[in-house]
Structures are given as structure tokens and as C-alpha cells.
Motif scaffolding. Structure first.
Motif, PDB file in Angstrom:
ATOM      1  N   SER A   1      -6.099  -2.808   0.092  1.00 53.79           N
ATOM      2  CA  SER A   1      -7.139  -3.587  -0.557  1.00 53.79           C
ATOM      3  C   SER A   1      -8.232  -3.936   0.438  1.00 53.79           C
ATOM      4  O   SER A   1      -7.985  -4.637   1.417  1.00 53.79           O
TER       5      SER A   1
ATOM      6  N   ARG B   1       2.125   2.017  -3.730  1.00 55.18           N
ATOM      7  CA  ARG B   1       1.182   2.468  -4.751  1.00 55.18           C
ATOM      8  C   ARG B   1       1.211   3.987  -4.871  1.00 55.18           C
ATOM      9  O   ARG B   1       1.680   4.695  -3.990  1.00 55.18           O
TER      10      ARG B   1
ATOM     11  N   SER C   1       0.816  -1.219   0.000  1.00 56.31           N
ATOM     12  CA  SER C   1       0.000   0.000   0.000  1.00 56.31           C
ATOM     13  C   SER C   1       0.848   1.268   0.000  1.00 56.31           C
ATOM     14  O   SER C   1       0.437   2.300  -0.550  1.00 56.31           O
TER      15      SER C   1
END
Length: 411
Positions: free
Chosen positions: A322, A209, A206
Motif C-alpha cells: 500500500s 495478495r 502484501s
């Protein structure tokens, strides 16, 4: 490549370790040709610490293939024993033998009890874990012993103090400085002479990204331009207590970037200005979090059995990574485990007694936030996962244990 010496073992280890949980995929399995090339290329460029586990499907067998042709002698190999598959004393011996077969080696350099809690360790000790380790070290099958954990600081300290460990593996990144073992655990372990291996430095990807615009704008202010992933890795490497940082690498460009950064990152090499920049990024991320929980654990234990910091961590993760992965992890850690046999610690178990509110250093209305967390984490999708996926996962775990024991007996 920069190297750091693990004081407890004397080994000089690459600061970048190759985490083999998220290897490249092809169809429903591992892309073996690509994965082998990636692992060997990283080793050729200085990586000498590989981390895998029996519970990573196909990983140990793939690593065994990658380390053929002389590569085994170039690395220190780490793998893990899954506590859930240990039902009796002899299971530890059988599982280790299966792992040695899969990895095509006669020894494991760094062997870990996988993702244990203090209660897991007590059960394993009662089953003779110390004798198992003593025997395996004496005959050379294990060189060094450690554990990995996602537990909070109290559990972590209890595990550290209860055995003569060589090393430990904890989650640590710019957003988990106070969650789980956190910085306090990192310093506690290092002060007691343990080597410290870091997992999830990018928080499951995460932090690698593309960040929200307001966070990217802060990164853009830096005099030296780096990707968010490199900033996150360098922040962890900046801690001298850290021995190895694992990265679950599966893309060639990312591997090359990580290798380049690992050739430059020294402890305490970030300037005061750069550290201030990272702190601003951390605060910007925290503003996006739903609950300002720091994971200090002062609210624990909960009379109703709720894992309050764990529930809030999952609640916040819904907005950072996610959602599906977060809900699966929540079901696993708070919903009774993969097979439904572990104690439940769900947000919905809160009885609103308010005892936690009095102890919270962040003055959070914990019952109200747990109620909201339960709405978002325990919806119909999670209930269906518990109803249908858990039996499948439980069956998989039972089959995996049966298969491993059968292989050991056939040896």
C-alpha cells in the motif's frame, strides 16, 4: 497444530501465533463479537500464543475479553511496553499495571520492550529498566522478558548482547531475508539461546495478495498447490531457529488456512525443489523492486544522517504494498517519528558525498537513487501528512500516555 519449545523458557508454543494488531473492524472500532469468536476458535484449535500491545488501539481490552471464561489459562500472553511513553522510571510500573487491568490478568507471560533501537534500550536502561524487570518478575507480573525491533543487524546484535533476554521478535519473510535483523539476526539470537518470534511473515499482507501474473505462474509450477500466503508462512516455518510465527488474522477463511498449514509445517520440510521455486519467486519480486539494496548496512553510518537501507526499503515497498501505508511508515521511521522528536533520516538529507558508494556491495549509485526515492516518498502528500497528521498523532500519543498514567494512579 505443531508446537516448538522455546529453549529459554521451556514453554511448548504453537508455531502459529495470533497477532492482535489487525483485528476485524466495525465502523471506526474493533468488531468485538467477531474478534472474540475468531480468537477463541483459534485457541480451541491449538493456538496458544497471543500477541498484542498497548499501542494497538483497543487490542489489549479486546484480548482481555476474549480470554475470559477460562481461555486465559489456555494461552501464553504477550504484550509490549511502548518506549515513547516512558519518560521517567515510574512510568514503566504504571504502564504495566494499566496493561494488566486492560488484559484482565495478573501476569504477562511474554513481555516485550516495543520496537526498540539500541539507543532506545540505552535510555530505558538508564531509567532503570533492568530493575523494573527484576521487580516485576519477582512479584510474578512478568514471566519472561524480550524485545521487538525493526533495526538493522548491528543494532540488533548490540541489543541482544546487552541483556539476558529470553526472546526477541523480528520481521522476517521471503523478501526480508537480508533486511532489518534478517537471517543473520535470526541465527545470531538462536545461537545465544533466545527464542525467536517472527512478525510480518506476509510483509503486512502484501505477500498474501494476488501476485503479479509472472509470479503466480511460478507458484503454479509447484507439484503441491498452495496459496502465496501458505508458501510464505511455510518458508518461515522451515527455519528451525524460529519458535513462533505471528499472523495478524482477521478473516475466518484465512485463519482456517493458516491453522491447517500450521498442523503440517515441520522445520526443514520443504524439498529442495520447493525451496528452488521459492527462490525464483523471490528473484521475480526483486526484479520489480526499484533498488537492489540487500540491507547489508555496509553503507552506514551516513555522515548526513540518512537511514540509507531504511529509505530504500520504503522506496521498494511503494511497489509491493500500500503506497499510503508505506508513506506513513516512512514518515514515522525516517521523518522524525510520530511526534516529530526523533532524529530525521530522510532520503532528501543526502549531501552527495559518495562515501556510501565506495562501500556498497551491490554497486548502487546511492546518491542518485536516494534523490529519486526522495521525489517519490517526500512529495506534497507526505509533507501534508507531516504538517497535519503528525500533530494529531503526537497529541494522541500524549493523551494515551496521560490516560494510562491517570488510570494507574487511580488504581
Amino acid at each position: 497444530m505443531q508446537y516448538r519449545t522455546m529453549k529459554s523458557t521451556g514453554d511448548k508454543l504453537s508455531i502459529l501465533g495470533f497477532g492482535c494488531m489487525r483485528l476485524p473492524r466495525k465502523g471506526i472500532g474493533i468488531d468485538e463479537e467477531r474478534a472474540v469468536k475468531q480468537i477463541r476458535s483459534a485457541i480451541d484449535q491449538g493456538v496458544n500464543y497471543l500477541d498484542t500491545a498497548l499501542l494497538y488501539p483497543g487490542s489489549e481490552a479486546l484480548v482481555g475479553k476474549a480470554l475470559a471464561d477460562g481461555y486465559r489459562e489456555k494461552v501464553k500472553l504477550a504484550t509490549k511496553l511502548p518506549p515513547a511513553q516512558v519518560k521517567k522510571t515510574e512510568d514503566m510500573e504504571k504502564l504495566l499495571d494499566v496493561q494488566l487491568q486492560k488484559l484482565q490478568t495478573d501476569h504477562i507471560d511474554y513481555y516485550l520492550f516495543h520496537s526498540i533501537t539500541a539507543s532506545d534500550w540505552k535510555r530505558l536502561k538508564d531509567l532503570g529498566a533492568a530493575d523494573f524487570v527484576r521487580k516485576a518478575r519477582a512479584d510474578g507480573r512478568i514471566r519472561h522478558i524480550g524485545f521487538s525491533t525493526h533495526s538493522g543487524i548491528a543494532d540488533f546484535k548490540q541489543i541482544v548482547d546487552d541483556y539476558a533476554w529470553d526472546f526477541c521478535q523480528i520481521q522476517y519473510n521471503i523478501l526480508d531475508e537480508t533486511n532489518q535483523a534478517g537471517k543473520a539476526g535470526l541465527e545470531y539470537a538462536a545461537a545465544r539461546g533466545l527464542g525467536v518470534v517472527i512478525m510480518e511473515p506476509l510483509r503486512g499482507g502484501s505477500l498474501a495478495r494476488a501476485p503479479p501474473k509472472e509470479i503466480q505462474a511460478i507458484w503454479d509450477e509447484a507439484e503441491v498447490k498452495r496459496s502465496p500466503a501458505e508458501w510464505a508462512l511455510r518458508w518461515v516455518w522451515d527455519h528451525p531457529e524460529v519458535t513462533v510465527v505471528l499472523s495478524g488474522m482477521n478473516d475466518e477463511k484465512h485463519i482456517e488456512e493458516n491453522l491447517r498449514a500450521a498442523g503440517e509445517a515441520l522445520p526443514r520440510s520443504l524439498s529442495a525443489k520447493e525451496i528452488a521455486l521459492v527462490n525464483r519467486v523471490k528473484e521475480a519480486y526483486r526484479k520489480k523492486l526499484k533498488v537492489g539494496c540487500t540491507g547489508c548496512q555496509y553503507c552506514m553510518p551516513c555522515p548526513a544522517g540518512v537511514n540509507i537501507p531504511g529509505c530504500f526499503e520504503s522506496y521498494n515497498n511503494l511497489y509491493l504494498g500500500s503506497p499510503l501505508q508505506t508513506k506513513i511508515m516512512y514518515m514515522n521511521h525516517a521523518g522524525g517519528g510520530m511526534d516529530g522528536t526523533s532524529p530525521k533520516a530522510l532520503a532528501s538529507q543526502c549531501i552527495g558525498c559518495g562515501k556510501c558508494v565506495k562501500k556498497c556491495t551491490q554497486h548502487i549509485d546511492i546518491p542518485a537513487e536516494l534523490k529519486q526515492a526522495a521525489k517519490e516518498l517526500e512529495g506534497l502528500d507526505v509533507k501534508l501528512m507531516a504538517l497535519f497528521i503528525r500533530p494529531l498523532l503526537g497529541a494522541f500519543m500524549r493523551f494515551s500516555r496521560w490516560s494510562n498514567v491517570r488510570k494507574a494512579r487511580a488504581k
